[in-house]
Design a protein around this motif. Structure first.
Motif, short mmCIF file in Angstrom:
data_model
loop_
_atom_site.label_atom_id
_atom_site.label_comp_id
_atom_site.label_asym_id
_atom_site.label_seq_id
_atom_site.Cartn_x
_atom_site.Cartn_y
_atom_site.Cartn_z
N THR A 42 110.88 136.91 23.86
CA THR A 42 112.02 137.81 23.68
C THR A 42 111.56 139.15 23.11
O THR A 42 112.02 140.21 23.57
CB THR A 42 113.07 137.17 22.75
OG1 THR A 42 113.49 135.94 23.35
CG2 THR A 42 114.25 138.07 22.55
N LEU A 43 110.65 139.12 22.16
CA LEU A 43 110.13 140.37 21.59
C LEU A 43 109.40 141.19 22.64
O LEU A 43 109.58 142.42 22.71
CB LEU A 43 109.19 140.07 20.42
CG LEU A 43 109.86 139.71 19.12
CD1 LEU A 43 108.87 139.07 18.17
CD2 LEU A 43 110.49 140.94 18.49
N VAL A 44 108.61 140.54 23.46
CA VAL A 44 107.89 141.27 24.51
C VAL A 44 108.87 141.92 25.48
O VAL A 44 108.75 143.10 25.81
CB VAL A 44 106.91 140.32 25.26
CG1 VAL A 44 106.39 140.96 26.54
CG2 VAL A 44 105.75 139.94 24.35
N THR A 45 109.88 141.18 25.89
CA THR A 45 110.89 141.73 26.81
C THR A 45 111.62 142.91 26.16
O THR A 45 111.80 143.96 26.79
CB THR A 45 111.90 140.63 27.20
OG1 THR A 45 111.20 139.57 27.83
CG2 THR A 45 112.96 141.16 28.14
N LEU A 46 112.00 142.75 24.91
CA LEU A 46 112.72 143.81 24.20
C LEU A 46 111.84 145.05 24.05
O LEU A 46 112.29 146.17 24.31
CB LEU A 46 113.15 143.28 22.83
CG LEU A 46 114.05 144.19 22.01
CD1 LEU A 46 115.07 143.33 21.27
CD2 LEU A 46 113.25 144.97 21.01
N LEU A 47 110.60 144.87 23.65
CA LEU A 47 109.72 146.01 23.44
C LEU A 47 109.36 146.70 24.76
O LEU A 47 109.27 147.94 24.81
CB LEU A 47 108.46 145.58 22.69
CG LEU A 47 108.71 145.19 21.24
CD1 LEU A 47 107.47 144.53 20.64
CD2 LEU A 47 109.14 146.38 20.41
N GLU A 48 109.18 145.93 25.82
CA GLU A 48 108.92 146.55 27.13
C GLU A 48 110.10 147.41 27.56
O GLU A 48 109.91 148.52 28.07
CB GLU A 48 108.62 145.49 28.18
CG GLU A 48 107.24 144.89 28.06
CD GLU A 48 106.99 143.75 29.03
OE1 GLU A 48 107.94 143.24 29.66
OE2 GLU A 48 105.82 143.36 29.18
N PHE A 84 118.14 150.56 28.10
CA PHE A 84 119.07 150.34 27.00
C PHE A 84 119.83 149.02 27.20
O PHE A 84 119.99 148.23 26.27
CB PHE A 84 120.04 151.52 26.87
CG PHE A 84 121.00 151.38 25.73
CD1 PHE A 84 120.59 151.64 24.44
CD2 PHE A 84 122.31 151.00 25.94
CE1 PHE A 84 121.47 151.52 23.37
CE2 PHE A 84 123.20 150.88 24.89
CZ PHE A 84 122.77 151.14 23.59
N GLY A 85 120.27 148.77 28.43
CA GLY A 85 120.97 147.51 28.73
C GLY A 85 120.08 146.30 28.53
O GLY A 85 120.51 145.28 27.96
N GLU A 86 118.83 146.39 28.97
CA GLU A 86 117.88 145.28 28.77
C GLU A 86 117.61 145.06 27.29
O GLU A 86 117.50 143.92 26.83
CB GLU A 86 116.57 145.58 29.49
CG GLU A 86 116.63 145.51 31.00
CD GLU A 86 115.30 145.92 31.62
OE1 GLU A 86 114.26 145.45 31.13
OE2 GLU A 86 115.33 146.72 32.56
N LEU A 87 117.50 146.16 26.57
CA LEU A 87 117.25 146.07 25.14
C LEU A 87 118.41 145.35 24.45
O LEU A 87 118.21 144.47 23.62
CB LEU A 87 117.07 147.48 24.58
CG LEU A 87 116.35 147.59 23.26
CD1 LEU A 87 115.47 148.82 23.28
CD2 LEU A 87 117.32 147.68 22.12
N ARG A 88 119.62 145.72 24.82
CA ARG A 88 120.81 145.09 24.22
C ARG A 88 120.85 143.59 24.54
O ARG A 88 121.13 142.77 23.66
CB ARG A 88 122.07 145.81 24.71
CG ARG A 88 123.30 145.42 23.94
CD ARG A 88 124.50 146.27 24.30
NE ARG A 88 124.78 146.20 25.71
CZ ARG A 88 124.94 147.28 26.49
NH1 ARG A 88 124.86 148.48 25.99
NH2 ARG A 88 125.20 147.13 27.76
N ALA A 89 120.56 143.23 25.79
CA ALA A 89 120.56 141.81 26.17
C ALA A 89 119.46 141.04 25.43
O ALA A 89 119.68 139.92 24.96
CB ALA A 89 120.39 141.67 27.68
N SER A 90 118.28 141.63 25.31
CA SER A 90 117.19 140.98 24.60
C SER A 90 117.49 140.84 23.12
O SER A 90 117.08 139.86 22.48
CB SER A 90 115.89 141.77 24.78
OG SER A 90 115.48 141.74 26.12
N ARG A 135 110.74 150.99 16.28
CA ARG A 135 109.94 150.00 17.01
C ARG A 135 108.84 149.45 16.11
O ARG A 135 108.59 148.25 16.08
CB ARG A 135 109.38 150.64 18.27
CG ARG A 135 108.94 149.66 19.30
CD ARG A 135 108.61 150.27 20.65
NE ARG A 135 108.22 151.64 20.65
CZ ARG A 135 108.81 152.60 21.37
NH1 ARG A 135 109.83 152.34 22.15
NH2 ARG A 135 108.37 153.84 21.32
N ARG A 136 108.18 150.33 15.36
CA ARG A 136 107.13 149.87 14.43
C ARG A 136 107.69 148.94 13.36
O ARG A 136 107.06 147.93 13.01
CB ARG A 136 106.42 151.07 13.78
CG ARG A 136 105.45 151.77 14.70
CD ARG A 136 104.59 152.78 13.95
NE ARG A 136 105.36 153.84 13.31
CZ ARG A 136 105.78 154.95 13.92
NH1 ARG A 136 105.48 155.15 15.19
NH2 ARG A 136 106.47 155.86 13.26
#
Length: 149
Positions: A42-48, A84-90, A135-136
């Motif tokens: 989940t973190l990898v998906t969110l950060l990508e 932004f949408g992917e970030l919100r879902a992640s 992000r950091r």
């Protein structure tokens, strides 16, 4: 009941208890392992998604207020919005697997991205810096949760 019977009963009892304890510990270890893997994925998906959105925002800013290629500017804006949408879902998934501290850092990152998305073009460099800092903080909090820090 003789001594031999008690010894057999005790051995059977200890064996049964050992099986129960081993089963419980194995399930617990498997559950922890699955949770860590899910958190990492989940973190990898969110950060990508975050980096993809930031990169698009940076490229869009570099095109300036009157881009020579308006179609490219639109694609970059669409990429920002999709990220932004992917970030919100992640983030929704992240909050299921992570500690409150990591979830809060994820929310801060999402807010920073929203501010970046909504900022006038002139303010975007400062907003990009804020996204990088958020992000950091998320990475630092997540590393603490995953015991890799």
């Amino acid at each position: 009941m003789g001594v031999g019977d008690w010894a057999a009963f005790t051995a059977a009892f200890i064996s049964g208890a050992n099986i129960v304890v081993t089963t419980v510990l194995t399930r617990s270890r498997d559950r922890i392992s699955w949770s860590r893997e899910s958190l990492s994925d989940t973190l990898v998906t969110l950060l990508e998604a975050s980096w993809r959105s930031s990169d698009a925002a940076r490229e869009r800013h570099d095109l300036g207020p009157s881009p020579a290629d308006p179609a490219l500017a639109t694609r970059l804006e669409d990429t920002m919005e999709a990220g932004f949408g992917e970030l919100r879902a992640s983030l929704t998934r992240l909050r299921l697997f992570a500690s409150e501290r990591v979830g809060a850092a994820g929310v801060d990152l999402l807010i920073s991205h929203r501010e970046l998305r909504d900022a006038p073009l002139a303010d975007q460099p400062a907003r990009l810096d804020a996204v990088s800092a958020a992000r950091r903080r998320l990475i630092h909090a997540a590393r603490r949760d995953l015991n890799t820090d």
